[in-house]
Design a protein around this motif. Sequence first.
Motif, PDB file in Angstrom:
ATOM      1  N   TYR A  72     120.598  96.089  20.671  1.00 22.95           N
ATOM      2  CA  TYR A  72     121.035  97.332  21.297  1.00 22.95           C
ATOM      3  C   TYR A  72     121.789  98.199  20.305  1.00 22.95           C
ATOM      4  N   LYS A  82     121.023 100.379  30.674  1.00 23.52           N
ATOM      5  CA  LYS A  82     121.413 101.051  29.439  1.00 23.52           C
ATOM      6  C   LYS A  82     120.218 101.201  28.495  1.00 23.52           C
ATOM      7  N   VAL A 100     121.114  90.560  23.313  1.00 28.55           N
ATOM      8  CA  VAL A 100     120.702  91.958  23.387  1.00 28.55           C
ATOM      9  C   VAL A 100     121.698  92.869  22.700  1.00 28.55           C
ATOM     10  N   VAL A 101     122.868  92.361  22.434  1.00 28.31           N
ATOM     11  CA  VAL A 101     123.905  93.220  21.861  1.00 28.31           C
ATOM     12  C   VAL A 101     123.514  93.684  20.461  1.00 28.31           C
ATOM     13  N   ALA A 112     116.843  91.339  28.076  1.00 26.96           N
ATOM     14  CA  ALA A 112     117.984  91.576  28.964  1.00 26.96           C
ATOM     15  C   ALA A 112     117.905  90.662  30.188  1.00 26.96           C
ATOM     16  N   VAL A 168     115.456  95.027  23.684  1.00 24.83           N
ATOM     17  CA  VAL A 168     116.573  94.808  24.600  1.00 24.83           C
ATOM     18  C   VAL A 168     116.058  94.628  26.029  1.00 24.83           C
ATOM     19  N   GLU A 219     122.318  95.696  31.526  1.00 26.50           N
ATOM     20  CA  GLU A 219     121.685  95.761  30.209  1.00 26.50           C
ATOM     21  C   GLU A 219     120.374  96.543  30.269  1.00 26.50           C
ATOM     22  N   LYS A 220     119.576  96.273  31.296  1.00 26.61           N
ATOM     23  CA  LYS A 220     118.298  96.986  31.426  1.00 26.61           C
ATOM     24  C   LYS A 220     118.533  98.478  31.676  1.00 26.61           C
TER      25      LYS A 220
END
Length: 289
Positions: free
Chosen positions: A70, A104, A66-67, A96, A92, A101-102
């Motif tokens: 994102y 953000k 996801v990075v 995630a 993402v 993560e979710k």
Amino acid sequence: MKYGLIIITFLFFTFSFAQEKEKQDLKALKKANEYVYQGNESVNNDDFVSAEMDYRKAISEHPSSVVGAYNLANSYYKKGDFEEALYRQQQVVENATSKDEKHKAFHNIGNILMKGKKCKEAVEAYKNALRNDPTDEETRYNLGLAKECAEQQKDKQDQNKDNKDNKDNKDNKDNKDQNKDNKDNKDNKDNKDQNKDKKDDKKDKGDQDKKDGDDKKDDQGKPKDDKQDQGKGDKEKKENQQPKPQPGQLSQQQIKSLLEAMNNQEQKVQEKMNAEKQKGVQIKTEKDW
């Protein structure tokens, strides 16, 4: 014993395959992180074109990371490409694995929607962000702004709807009034035409009466004697009714003239006889004719 050996061999190869896959996954993740790092450096240097390429390479190396998605979404956001940024943030959310993560991703989705004036959708995004991290005051603040914006948009939509309804009602009323005016004008026109017809009829009748009156006057403008005209007409009618003489026959006038001549001749003879008596001369009794 034979079956046990087969099972052990299968487990060994399975474990080895899993280890190899894990090694390859770790290698891909490491490579993806390197591309993400390069992309971050490009962003810091305001080189968004190179950053986008690096983030895309990171996603290609490790799609579930996801990075890369994102950071790529954030680069699109900074460039003002909100549609592409929204698409990457949604990626993402799908990939995630942690609430952080979710959180953000949903927070950034809310920000992107607010840029697009989609306040109602932004409210739902911020709510999802708070579900994953209720302690984030920044998300809560943005949620309040989104709610206020959504309420204003709703009021404006209701006002526009009311204005449209009022306009439609006014247009309908104007159309009805116009139709009524047209009908009144038509009725007035029909009444004028009818009055004109009556006036023309009256004029025609007056002209006819005048003509009849003129017919009853002689050339000097004096009234004619209806009885004289009537007597003249009766005489003409009587003469017309008298039978016309047939070929070879005497007419009434000729007979009348003949009788008058005979009477005159007879009167002359009588006078002659009377004269002879007085003289004593005997007259002939035979008629010489």
